[in-house]
Design a protein around this motif. Sequence first.
Motif, mmCIF file in Angstrom:
data_model
loop_
_atom_site.group_PDB
_atom_site.id
_atom_site.type_symbol
_atom_site.label_atom_id
_atom_site.label_comp_id
_atom_site.label_asym_id
_atom_site.label_seq_id
_atom_site.Cartn_x
_atom_site.Cartn_y
_atom_site.Cartn_z
ATOM 1 N N PHE A 56 -11.675 9.986 -2.371
ATOM 2 C CA PHE A 56 -10.176 9.150 -2.056
ATOM 3 C C PHE A 56 -9.750 8.021 -2.681
ATOM 4 O O PHE A 56 -10.891 7.374 -2.272
ATOM 5 C CB PHE A 56 -9.498 9.141 -0.338
ATOM 6 N N PHE A 75 0.786 -1.013 -0.007
ATOM 7 C CA PHE A 75 -0.218 -0.091 0.185
ATOM 8 C C PHE A 75 0.632 1.428 -0.077
ATOM 9 O O PHE A 75 1.371 1.189 1.206
ATOM 10 C CB PHE A 75 -0.581 -0.306 1.458
ATOM 11 N N GLU A 101 -4.705 12.800 -5.870
ATOM 12 C CA GLU A 101 -5.688 13.366 -5.677
ATOM 13 C C GLU A 101 -6.554 14.372 -5.761
ATOM 14 O O GLU A 101 -5.476 15.656 -5.924
ATOM 15 C CB GLU A 101 -5.953 12.942 -3.803
ATOM 16 N N ASP A 138 1.193 12.512 5.539
ATOM 17 C CA ASP A 138 1.295 12.501 4.382
ATOM 18 C C ASP A 138 2.915 11.465 3.892
ATOM 19 O O ASP A 138 2.270 10.441 5.277
ATOM 20 C CB ASP A 138 2.547 13.796 3.760
ATOM 21 N N ASN A 139 3.359 10.699 2.792
ATOM 22 C CA ASN A 139 3.867 9.686 2.476
ATOM 23 C C ASN A 139 3.899 8.525 3.444
ATOM 24 O O ASN A 139 4.170 7.778 4.336
ATOM 25 C CB ASN A 139 5.052 9.755 2.634
ATOM 26 N N SER A 179 -8.051 3.467 5.986
ATOM 27 C CA SER A 179 -7.336 3.038 4.224
ATOM 28 C C SER A 179 -8.507 1.835 3.924
ATOM 29 O O SER A 179 -9.599 1.155 4.729
ATOM 30 C CB SER A 179 -6.214 2.256 4.675
ATOM 31 N N ASP A 209 0.925 5.580 -0.744
ATOM 32 C CA ASP A 209 -0.184 6.846 -0.893
ATOM 33 C C ASP A 209 0.271 8.233 -0.627
ATOM 34 O O ASP A 209 0.501 8.161 0.469
ATOM 35 C CB ASP A 209 -1.800 6.540 -0.327
ATOM 36 N N ASN A 210 0.779 8.733 -1.095
ATOM 37 C CA ASN A 210 1.274 10.120 -1.233
ATOM 38 C C ASN A 210 0.171 11.452 -1.170
ATOM 39 O O ASN A 210 0.527 12.903 -1.477
ATOM 40 C CB ASN A 210 2.602 10.798 -1.483
ATOM 41 N N PHE A 211 -0.869 11.422 -1.397
ATOM 42 C CA PHE A 211 -1.377 11.919 -1.917
ATOM 43 C C PHE A 211 -1.715 12.751 -2.907
ATOM 44 O O PHE A 211 -2.819 13.853 -3.477
ATOM 45 C CB PHE A 211 -2.363 13.063 -0.956
ATOM 46 N N ASN A 240 -8.071 5.784 -2.241
ATOM 47 C CA ASN A 240 -7.649 3.958 -0.744
ATOM 48 C C ASN A 240 -8.038 4.526 0.084
ATOM 49 O O ASN A 240 -7.139 3.781 1.264
ATOM 50 C CB ASN A 240 -6.060 4.713 -0.998
ATOM 51 N N TRP A 241 -8.926 5.503 1.022
ATOM 52 C CA TRP A 241 -9.367 6.398 2.265
ATOM 53 C C TRP A 241 -10.701 5.952 1.947
ATOM 54 O O TRP A 241 -11.516 6.821 1.167
ATOM 55 C CB TRP A 241 -8.838 7.639 2.306
#
Length: 230
Positions: free
Chosen positions: A43, A23, A30, A193-194, A82, A25-27, A45-46
Amino acid sequence: MRMIVGAISAVMLAGSAHATTLFADNFDAEGTPGTSTLNYSSFANWVVEGQVDLVQTPEYGINCAVKCVDLDGTAGPGRLNSKSIAFLGGRAIKLTFDVGGSQRSGATDNFLFTVDFGQLTDINGFASLGGFDPGQINPGNYTGLSTLGTYDELVPGTRGFLTYGLTWIPVASGTLTLSFWTPSRDNVGPLLDNVLVSQVPEPAAWLLLVAGFGLVGVSARRRRPGMVAA
């Protein structure tokens, strides 16, 4: 309740070069490119509870790599949960994420985090890889867990992004979900983040390095769920 962690030395990170990403995700992908979106809920993934803001640096005086999530959205706090993440048994999991303050002088916000399992899970060699409050550290291996419990920290607004890391080895395959949230209600912060979850396919070398420390447990060592200390 507080989060648990058992013991593996941080030197285990040497094995992460061969990790498989479960998994990430750094967004940054989006929303609308180049702009922020208040009360963002789309989102990939969220799933959002409450309100969170998707922030494009340097809008609103916030600076992250490209985009990040303000967990205290407009106007009210929020939570990111998530989607389900599958993992394999017997392979070391590494979880990292970055959390920063609101980037406002004088503002302090609560940051909360947990990992929940989709089934009762036995885990070995929990360890903190850094970032977490050392006052919430306790070694141990654990059986029959449905959750790691809740990590709760006050994050000063002036604090920059800090990388948090955990590692553990699940005995059997299963699924997990991540949750990040805040109860703060001042419209900005903490910032996330990240987020990255990876799994190392050759854990044997890691097991030889068990040595250390971990986060305060929701469970005493080897206890079943329901036998936890508040």
